[in-house]
Enzyme design. Structure first.
Site, PDB file in Angstrom:
ATOM      1  N   HIS A   6       0.828  -1.204   0.000  1.00 47.43           N
ATOM      2  CA  HIS A   6       0.000   0.000   0.000  1.00 47.43           C
ATOM      3  C   HIS A   6       0.867   1.261   0.000  1.00 47.43           C
ATOM      4  CE1 HIS A   6      -2.864   2.756   2.367  1.00 47.43           C
ATOM      5  NE2 HIS A   6      -3.431   2.561   1.193  1.00 47.43           N
ATOM      6  N   ARG A   7       0.810   2.005  -1.085  1.00 47.56           N
ATOM      7  CA  ARG A   7       1.678   3.185  -1.289  1.00 47.56           C
ATOM      8  C   ARG A   7       3.153   2.757  -1.305  1.00 47.56           C
ATOM      9  NH1 ARG A   7      -1.399   7.030   3.278  1.00 47.56           N
ATOM     10  NH2 ARG A   7      -3.490   6.281   2.783  1.00 47.56           N
ATOM     11  N   GLU A  33       0.359  -0.298  -4.711  1.00 39.03           N
ATOM     12  CA  GLU A  33      -0.801   0.581  -4.875  1.00 39.03           C
ATOM     13  C   GLU A  33      -0.278   1.995  -4.757  1.00 39.03           C
ATOM     14  OE1 GLU A  33      -4.146   3.091  -3.159  1.00 39.03           O
ATOM     15  OE2 GLU A  33      -2.151   2.687  -2.355  1.00 39.03           O
ATOM     16  N   ASP A  35      -1.323   6.426  -5.279  1.00 38.29           N
ATOM     17  CA  ASP A  35      -2.411   7.407  -5.363  1.00 38.29           C
ATOM     18  C   ASP A  35      -1.995   8.489  -6.354  1.00 38.29           C
ATOM     19  OD1 ASP A  35      -4.029   6.443  -2.963  1.00 38.29           O
ATOM     20  OD2 ASP A  35      -2.040   6.749  -2.078  1.00 38.29           O
ATOM     21  N   HIS A  48      -0.730  10.932  -1.795  1.00 39.41           N
ATOM     22  CA  HIS A  48      -2.061  10.591  -1.265  1.00 39.41           C
ATOM     23  C   HIS A  48      -2.895  11.805  -0.872  1.00 39.41           C
ATOM     24  CE1 HIS A  48      -5.016   9.533   1.836  1.00 39.41           C
ATOM     25  NE2 HIS A  48      -5.164   8.428   1.142  1.00 39.41           N
ATOM     26  N   GLU A 108      -4.546   4.064  -8.041  1.00 39.39           N
ATOM     27  CA  GLU A 108      -5.762   4.650  -7.474  1.00 39.39           C
ATOM     28  C   GLU A 108      -5.925   6.059  -8.003  1.00 39.39           C
ATOM     29  OE1 GLU A 108      -6.449   4.851  -3.155  1.00 39.39           O
ATOM     30  OE2 GLU A 108      -8.096   6.243  -3.597  1.00 39.39           O
ATOM     31  N   LYS A 110      -7.102   9.287  -7.492  1.00 39.25           N
ATOM     32  CA  LYS A 110      -7.425   9.952  -6.220  1.00 39.25           C
ATOM     33  C   LYS A 110      -8.099  11.290  -6.510  1.00 39.25           C
ATOM     34  CE  LYS A 110      -6.456   8.833  -2.370  1.00 39.25           C
ATOM     35  NZ  LYS A 110      -7.417   8.030  -1.574  1.00 39.25           N
ATOM     36  N   ASP A 230       0.345  -2.111   4.447  1.00 37.25           N
ATOM     37  CA  ASP A 230       1.570  -1.308   4.593  1.00 37.25           C
ATOM     38  C   ASP A 230       2.738  -2.195   5.004  1.00 37.25           C
ATOM     39  OD1 ASP A 230      -0.023   1.051   4.350  1.00 37.25           O
ATOM     40  OD2 ASP A 230      -0.469   0.991   6.499  1.00 37.25           O
TER      41      ASP A 230
HETATM   42  O1  G3P Z   1      -6.500   1.154  -2.375  1.00 34.47           O
HETATM   43  C1  G3P Z   1      -6.808   1.088  -1.051  1.00 34.47           C
HETATM   44  C2  G3P Z   1      -6.555   2.360  -0.295  1.00 34.47           C
HETATM   45  O2  G3P Z   1      -5.419   2.988  -0.806  1.00 34.47           O
HETATM   46  C3  G3P Z   1      -7.716   3.322  -0.349  1.00 34.47           C
HETATM   47  O3  G3P Z   1      -7.638   4.318   0.607  1.00 34.47           O
HETATM   48  O4  G3P Z   1      -7.056   6.509   1.507  1.00 34.47           O
HETATM   49  O5  G3P Z   1      -5.327   4.706   1.499  1.00 34.47           O
HETATM   50  O6  G3P Z   1      -6.007   5.791  -0.627  1.00 34.47           O
HETATM   51  P1  G3P Z   1      -6.433   5.364   0.747  1.00 34.47           P
HETATM   52 MG    MG Z   2      -4.838   4.658  -2.036  1.00 29.49          MG
END
Ligand code: G3P
Ligand code: MG
Length: 242
Positions: A6-7, A33, A35, A48, A108, A110, A230
């Protein structure tokens, strides 16, 4: 177990930086992933928050700053001095790195209030086409159904995942509307029954953001197809990791 960083591996390197993405490859995982939003000069950048305040040494709203301005900021020291050379990556740089390291990218889209959805989707499309990345390495996700509809028109071959916190009552209709590949749910609002309903309807189920290894195993056993975390390092990598 299939895991998405995640990120990037955001527990070991500053989120949404090239260092966090490289770490994913070094650890033997395939999926990141990220943003993506637009700079003032309409370049897709990877960050993000709506502002640069939390993750850089600067201040301001991402969409009100030029690419040059955004990239002049230190995007690593807030996490650790060891990362003081990190900057806010453009989507183009990220895709180049992904290509180089054979990473798959969950992009993503965003969106914050007042953002121009169509423009962001068009700019992302331009970067992807220009990058010549193999589109089988990509997946789009968004909380915005509108954005996913744009992407279905612009790059129909790239699968689409609908992001939701609380699952809407008409979720299956919405997934059908965008010809979705997957549904990406906040694990806190997702139960076993819902997972099996989505699976029966033919959708992949992703859940975010699980950092506790016990919870990861629980949801994996319930049948989710991808865990966004994460902390992929809390799982022992196996040949089946994705
Ligand atoms: O893709 C899952 C997650 O990234 C969505 O929420 O706020 O972390 O971008 P956020
Ligand atoms: Mg995200």
């Amino acid at each position: 177990m299939k895991l998405t960083a995640h990120r990037g591996v955001s527990s070991l390197a500053p989120e949404n930086t090239l260092a966090a993405f490289k770490k994913t490859a070094e650890m033997g995982y395939q999926w990141i992933e990220i943003d993506v939003q637009l700079s003032l000069d309409r370049v897709p950048v990877v960050i993000h928050d709506q502002s640069v305040n939390r993750c850089t040494n600067g201040e301001g709203v991402v969409g009100e700053m030029s690419l040059a301005n955004l990239q002049s900021l230190d995007a690593g020291s807030w996490f650790s001095e060891a990362f003081n050379k990190e900057h806010i990556p453009s989507l183009e740089e990220t895709l180049l790195l992904a290509n180089e390291h054979n990473l798959k990218v969950n992009i993503e889209i965003k969106l914050y209030p007042e953002d121009d959805i169509a423009l962001l989707c068009e700019r992302i499309t331009t970067v992807i086409v220009f990058s010549q990345i193999d589109t089988t390495q990509l997946l789009f996700s968004s909380f915005s159904l509108q954005a996913l509809k744009h992407m279905r028109r612009l790059l129909p071959q790239i699968p689409r995942g609908f992001l939701c916190e609380q699952i809407p009552q008409n979720c299956l209709d919405l997934l059908q509307e965008i010809d979705a590949y997957s549904v990406h749910c906040d694990y806190l609002f997702l139960n076993k029954q819902q997972i099996s309903e989505f699976k029966q309807a033919g959708y992949q189920v992703f859940c975010y953001t699980i950092n506790d290894p016990q919870k990861m195993s629980e949801y994996w056993d319930w049948g989710v197809d991808m865990i966004i975390t994460d902390k992929p390092q809390t799982q022992v990598p196996t040949g089946k990791n994705c």
